[in-house]
Enzyme design. Structure first.
Site, PDB file in Angstrom:
ATOM      1  N   HIS A 313       0.703  -1.341  -0.036  1.00  0.00           N
ATOM      2  CA  HIS A 313       0.030  -0.149  -0.142  1.00  0.00           C
ATOM      3  C   HIS A 313       0.783   1.282  -0.159  1.00  0.00           C
ATOM      4  CE1 HIS A 313      -3.996  -1.597  -0.071  1.00  0.00           C
ATOM      5  NE2 HIS A 313      -3.856  -2.523   0.820  1.00  0.00           N
ATOM      6  N   GLU A 314       1.962   1.117   0.254  1.00  0.00           N
ATOM      7  CA  GLU A 314       2.953   2.329   0.238  1.00  0.00           C
ATOM      8  C   GLU A 314       3.380   2.518  -1.203  1.00  0.00           C
ATOM      9  OE1 GLU A 314       3.685   4.494   2.367  1.00  0.00           O
ATOM     10  OE2 GLU A 314       3.049   3.715   4.401  1.00  0.00           O
ATOM     11  N   SER A 315       3.883   1.502  -1.767  1.00  0.00           N
ATOM     12  CA  SER A 315       4.740   1.829  -2.993  1.00  0.00           C
ATOM     13  C   SER A 315       4.212   0.580  -4.072  1.00  0.00           C
ATOM     14  CB  SER A 315       6.203   1.376  -2.708  1.00  0.00           C
ATOM     15  OG  SER A 315       6.518   0.194  -2.379  1.00  0.00           O
TER      16      SER A 315
END
Length: 462
Positions: A313-315
């Site tokens: 979900h970050e990258s």
């Protein structure tokens, strides 16, 4: 007689003190301009918390107005000190009282204030627009006359209520006006409701609408519903040299690549990814970085699948990605945070070093929330703080305590107040120390990471 003498002496003392005080204020006001600011080496900036002016994100100061005034200060060799007021009225009052050197917030150019302030800096033209959803089978309105018979939701006791009432009168009535209590719902909430299909129409200032379109690409903001209003920054009338310098900088700056970068960051770059919700899992593998998640998660006794869900979900497992805010690498670490953990700029996109640093951050947050006894609840607080910065979560905890919610529980308790951190009624509360925050992003982040983590647990054994 003695009484008269005492009174006379007292009057003389008060008069003399008053004259000296007035003289001191006059001397100060007459001599304090750009030259004196440069001698001090610091520009004191007055502003408001908002999504476009100034806010804290993952522990770093951000905001369109903030970045511009910082750029001006650097051009003059100055550092900046930010002081946040509660509203525009307070901004003007604080400036006139000498609590700051300049207002870096869009102050409407009106006749009432022209004699009290020197307007300067980047002038913008604001107007209200209709926010409507782009949807198949949902025709877009292209003329204000088409609002007749439509339900339009706006904040109660706001300029949007004033405008829609005036527009309704101009059209001879017929707009179905719904007023929302701004203690719990603000304009940005209404924009989100339009994007999610809960309501069809709302009004917003064009700059707020433009910023929110970077979050919701399914909204249309092209229909103007008000006359244009000029606005800009302001200084005191006794600071003509500062005003002149700001004006000259603004004239030159609008042509610079740095200005274009700032404008793009806040009003053009999408804040969302179009990647699918869940990657396919083959042969028990989530990503090519699983070995690193396992290696460093074990050092903190974390479940590596949780870190993998977070990284997704970050990258989306893209080591080269840089967010609109400047976060880098697999775990999207902000530059200031990286420096504080000893991660150099050149190593921020190194997969192993990025993950190792993220685990350290998570470990520190775990210590910060050690008083939350339930480990499953604590994970939610840690994820929220990783996404927003710990300050905003601490504010939400303080609000939860104040309003009788359980500060040890996330869902329905502290999470409720992270959502309200974008509302002035709450972020200006005396218990809040970190101001405005777009809490809906963090609220969604916690839910999505945990949902994906549960999915990974069903597919891959620990």
């Amino acid at each position: 007689m003695r009484s008269q003498t005492v009174c006379a002496l007292l009057f003389s003392f008060i008069f003399l003190f008053s004259c000296q005080s007035n003289k001191k204020r006059q001397d100060t006001s007459e001599s304090y301009d750009l030259e004196q600011i440069k001698e001090k080496g610091e520009l004191t900036v007055l502003t408001l918390y908002s999504s476009t002016s100034y806010f804290l994100y993952r522990g770093e100061e951000m905001g369109y107005e903030y970045e511009l005034i910082k750029q001006f200060a650097e051009s003059e060799g100055l550092k900046i000190k930010i002081i946040v007021a509660e509203n525009i009225g307070k901004l003007v009052e604080m400036l006139k009282n000498g609590n700051g050197d300049i207002i870096a917030y869009d102050i409407p150019i009106t006749g009432d204030l022209k004699d009290q302030l020197l307007y300067c800096g980047p002038e913008i033209i604001t107007h209200q627009v209709l926010v409507q959803r782009i949807e198949k089978g949902h025709p877009l309105l292209r003329n204000v006359t088409e609002l007749v018979g439509k339900k339009v939701y706006v904040e109660k006791d706001s300029k949007y209520e004033t405008r829609i009432n005036n527009l309704n009168d101009e059209l001879g009535g017929g707009i179905d006006i719904h007023l929302m209590n701004k203690d719990t719902i603000i304009t940005e909430d209404l924009i989100e409701m339009v994007a999610n299909g809960k309501i069809d129409y709302t009004f917003a200032d064009n700059n707020i609408a433009r910023l929110n379109k970077t979050y919701y690409n399914n909204i249309d903001i092209r229909l103007n519903v008000s006359f244009p209003q000029r606005s800009t920054w302001a200084v005191r009338t006794d600071e003509p040299e500062l005003a002149k310098a700001v004006d000259q900088w603004a004239k030159n700056n609008t042509k610079s690549s740095k200005y274009r970068e700032i404008l793009k960051r806040y009003f053009e770059l999408s804040k969302n990814s179009s990647a699918p919700e869940v990657l396919s899992i083959k042969k028990g593998q989530i990503s090519v970085y699983d070995h690193l998640f396992k290696k460093y998660a074990q050092k903190q006794n974390w479940d590596w699948r949780l870190i993998a869900a977070q990284a997704y979900h970050e990258s989306k497992f893209d080591t080269a990605v840089i967010s609109w805010a400047g976060a880098k690498g697999l775990m999207q670490i902000m530059p200031r945070t990286a420096r504080s953990y000893g991660l150099s700029e050149k190593d921020m996109q190194n997969p192993e070093k990025n993950i190792a640093t993220a685990i350290k951050i998570m470990g520190a947050l775990n210590q910060s929330f050690a008083t939350i006894e339930n480990p499953e609840e604590r994970i939610k607080f840690i994820l929220a703080a990783y996404n927003s910065g710990i300050g905003h979560v601490l504010d939400a905890i303080a609000l939860a305590k104040k309003y009788g919610k359980d500060p040890q529980k996330w869902d329905g308790n502290v999470a409720e107040y992270i959502l309200l951190k974008s509302n002035p009624e709450y972020f200006n509360d005396e218990v809040c120390k970190f101001g405005y925050f777009r809490g809906r992003e963090t609220y969604s982040y916690v839910n999505k990471v945990l949902k994906l983590y549960e999915y990974y647990k069903t597919k891959i054994k620990s």
